[in-house]
Design an enzyme around this catalytic site. Structure first.
Site, PDB file in Angstrom:
ATOM      1  N   CYS A   2       3.635  25.000  96.973  1.00 47.44           N
ATOM      2  CA  CYS A   2       2.362  25.658  97.185  1.00 47.44           C
ATOM      3  C   CYS A   2       1.521  25.612  95.920  1.00 47.44           C
ATOM      4  O   CYS A   2       1.893  25.016  94.915  1.00 47.44           O
ATOM      5  CB  CYS A   2       2.587  27.122  97.577  1.00 47.44           C
ATOM      6  N   ASP A 100      12.573  31.205 101.875  1.00 46.65           N
ATOM      7  CA  ASP A 100      13.061  31.567 100.543  1.00 46.65           C
ATOM      8  C   ASP A 100      12.155  32.562  99.830  1.00 46.65           C
ATOM      9  O   ASP A 100      12.584  33.212  98.876  1.00 46.65           O
ATOM     10  CB  ASP A 100      13.243  30.318  99.683  1.00 46.65           C
ATOM     11  N   LEU A 266      11.469   7.962  96.757  1.00 45.38           N
ATOM     12  CA  LEU A 266      10.651   7.055  95.974  1.00 45.38           C
ATOM     13  C   LEU A 266      11.593   6.058  95.319  1.00 45.38           C
ATOM     14  O   LEU A 266      12.299   6.382  94.361  1.00 45.38           O
ATOM     15  CB  LEU A 266       9.845   7.821  94.924  1.00 45.38           C
ATOM     16  N   ILE A 294       6.408   0.570  95.310  1.00 47.74           N
ATOM     17  CA  ILE A 294       5.047   0.167  94.996  1.00 47.74           C
ATOM     18  C   ILE A 294       5.072  -0.974  93.992  1.00 47.74           C
ATOM     19  O   ILE A 294       5.968  -1.062  93.147  1.00 47.74           O
ATOM     20  CB  ILE A 294       4.237   1.368  94.450  1.00 47.74           C
ATOM     21  N   SER A 370      13.115  12.130  94.314  1.00 50.57           N
ATOM     22  CA  SER A 370      12.712  11.225  93.254  1.00 50.57           C
ATOM     23  C   SER A 370      13.678  11.351  92.086  1.00 50.57           C
ATOM     24  O   SER A 370      14.289  12.406  91.877  1.00 50.57           O
ATOM     25  CB  SER A 370      11.278  11.559  92.817  1.00 50.57           C
ATOM     26  N   GLY A 371      13.802  10.276  91.307  1.00 48.37           N
ATOM     27  CA  GLY A 371      14.876  10.174  90.314  1.00 48.37           C
ATOM     28  C   GLY A 371      14.524  10.588  88.905  1.00 48.37           C
ATOM     29  O   GLY A 371      15.239  10.202  87.963  1.00 48.37           O
TER      30      GLY A 371
END
Length: 590
Positions: A2, A100, A266, A294, A370-371
């Site tokens: 948010c 949560d 990703l 990408i 994502s890493g």
């Protein structure tokens, strides 16, 4: 996930709900699904909601519990909230929602700031204690979720992004010379609490603040990353550490799948993102596992994509794969929008990659893994061996990482901005702190608790949230971070770094992506400036309307006369770094 905002007055005046409304509406992209406000006396809160954990209106924010005398806004995701909820129910608490947010609210009522070490997740939250007339604000361990602050004698304001905070007014947008030195020297990393705007600070990671209606403030760092094996781990073998790494990563990936229907990754084609795909398959992600890669045009003899390796993983695990190839024309078209989405100027080429990739991913899912963090935690960068064997580790670190020496900095900026070697002093102080004995551990600590927070992590947050996309980062699970800090450097540094992680990954993913040369999301066109891109950068730097009295004209002439030969030690364009500041200031209306 948010966007949050708030104001607390210290002058016995009611909070400005109008200012909070302007700030909150500017956060719409971070929370496109719903909007809410709460105002009472000196306090006003605003919230933009992205519905993930609980889709029902009962989890809407600001959340107010009149019986407990608490109201709150929260940005993030608490992955272990079901376990915490069960514990709170055993203490007699009753719940009216299923997400949560309410767990945080009641958990704070039960345990106060002792709640924070119990949390596994990414978060910033602000809780107003009605009866005590005080505000409690906390940020997660590794700063995955941001918070920006503006304070005067009359009030405190906060928001999830710096540009949105500017919308509230009452901020003098003067450039901060300390932050400018960090930006130009420390690879655009500006450590908290500084930002490029002197009237705005950011809350440090792993910290909390308690502030009352008179402005009295208490702050504390509630978590630190300690290096070195525990007594019970002193006899661990390499195999022991490798097994621990794989087990902990499996847990980190699995817990981040809670409340995620469509699963995205990703996928760069490197070890880190490839491992996430493999572990998601193990965790049961089947036909709905999506991957996204990408690529860009080649430039300067440098390849602009790594599709060869991402295709190996997509084919091996039979994912629903999406390739996105971007032409130079679109980079130039979209760069202004990407810079508008930045809370602070970021020089990394990855920003435009993540911005455009997030645009594509958001068409298919709301949550993506994502890493980020693996290189900083498991010693994946080239400077760690240099620091490890150096007689002067600070000098070795600065030589490898710093974009320009202080001497060159004084030749780059106009005289009034050269007020001290703030970045060099910061690194020297950080290396001198206790808690990490080995030189390489000191470098890993500054990278994982400072550089990681204000470069890769901030980049992913800003660029994904620009499209209402929630990014989850398993390598930033605090259990992974704490484990990595305890692993001896001798098990991380071999074979180009991340050795223990790579060997653990062999049990999950194909060897081709482990033994490949190290890569990243490259955007060669922003490194080897040429053609239309170079013309655009020249205009950004030489147009009189863009002149803010920052740069020495002689340095601009030197850089523009040799745009290909002026690269930083990390192989970034010094010319692009200067232009990026002007572009960011312009896009923020400053």
């Amino acid at each position: 996930m948010c966007g949050i905002a708030g104001e607390l007055r210290f002058d016995n005046q009611p909070a400005s709900l109008a200012a909070i409304e302007r700030i909150t509406h500017h956060l719409t992209s971070r929370g496109p699904d719903a909007c809410g406000f709460h105002s009472h006396g000196p306090l006003a809160l605003g919230h933009r909601r992205l519905k993930i954990m609980d889709l029902c209106e009962a989890s809407g924010q600001p959340m107010v519990d009149s019986a407990l005398g608490l109201s709150m806004v929260f940005n993030g995701a608490i992955y272990n909230y079901p376990e915490l909820r069960a514990e709170l129910e055993s203490l007699g608490y009753r719940f009216f929602s299923d997400g949560d947010t309410e767990v945080l609210l009641k958990g704070f009522h039960a345990w106060g700031e002792a709640l924070l070490p119990r949390l596994n997740g990414m978060f910033v939250f602000a809780i107003w204690e009605r009866d005590k007339q005080q505000l409690f604000i906390a940020r997660d361990r590794l700063g995955v979720k941001p918070l920006y602050l503006s304070r005067t004698d009359q009030r405190l304001r906060f928001a999830s992004s710096l540009p949105s905070l500017l919308q509230g007014g009452d901020i003098n947008p003067v450039i901060n010379p300390v932050a400018l030195n960090h930006y130009m020297s420390f690879h655009a990393v500006v450590p908290a609490p500084d930002t490029l705007i002197a009237g705005i600070e950011k809350m440090p990671p792993a910290s909390w603040m308690r502030i009352d209606a008179q402005g009295k403030t208490t702050t504390k760092t509630w978590w630190t990353l300690e290096f070195g094996a525990r007594p019970d781990e002193q006899n661990y073998t390499f195999e022991d550490w490798k097994d621990r790494v794989l087990t902990t990563m499996r847990e980190a990936v699995s817990i981040r799948q809670r409340a995620a229907v469509d699963v995205g990754v990703l996928l760069s084609g490197g070890v880190d993102s490839s491992l996430l795909v493999g572990l998601l398959r193990e965790a049961g992600a089947a036909e709905n596992l999506l991957t996204f890669s990408i690529g860009f045009e080649d430039a300067g003899g440098e390849r602009g994509d790594e599709f060869k390796y991402s295709d190996i993983i997509a084919n091996h695990f039979q994912t629903r794969h999406h390739q996105l190839r971007i032409q130079e024309k679109e980079i130039l078209e979209q760069l202004p929008a990407a810079f508008r989405a930045m809370s602070e100027p970021m020089v990394s080429h990855d920003c435009i990659a993540f911005y455009l990739l997030s645009r594509e991913v958001a068409k298919h899912c709301k949550v993506v893994q994502s890493g980020q963090g693996a290189d900083e935690l498991f010693a994946g960068y080239h400077w760690y061996p240099q620091v490890d064997g150096a007689q002067d580790p600070v000098a070795a670190y600065l030589a490898a990482f710093r974009d320009r020496s202080y001497e060159e900095y004084t030749q780059t900026v106009q005289k009034q901005w050269a007020q001290g070697d703030f970045s060099g002093d910061f690194v020297r102080r950080h290396f001198a702190q206790p808690g990490a004995e080995a030189a390489v551990d000191k470098a890993l600590r500054i990278d994982s608790t400072v550089m990681l927070v204000d470069d890769p992590v901030k980049r992913v947050d800003n660029m994904t949230m620009a499209w209402g996309l929630e990014a989850r980062t398993p390598f930033l699970d605090y259990r992974v971070a704490e484990l990595s800090a305890r692993i001896p450097a001798q098990y991380k540094l071999p074979e180009g770094g991340k050795y223990v992680l790579k060997e653990a990954a062999r049990q999950v993913i194909p060897a081709e992506v482990i033994d490949r040369p190290k890569g990243y999301f490259p955007v060669p066109g922003l490194k080897h400036l040429q053609g239309d891109t170079l013309d655009w950068v020249r205009e950004l730097l030489l147009d009189p309307s863009q002149d803010r009295g920052l740069y020495q004209p002689q340095m601009l002439d030197a850089l523009l006369s040799d745009p290909h030969g002026q690269l930083t030690p990390l192989r970034g364009s010094k010319l692009w770094q200067l232009a990026a500041v002007n572009l960011w200031l312009t896009e923020q209306g400053l």
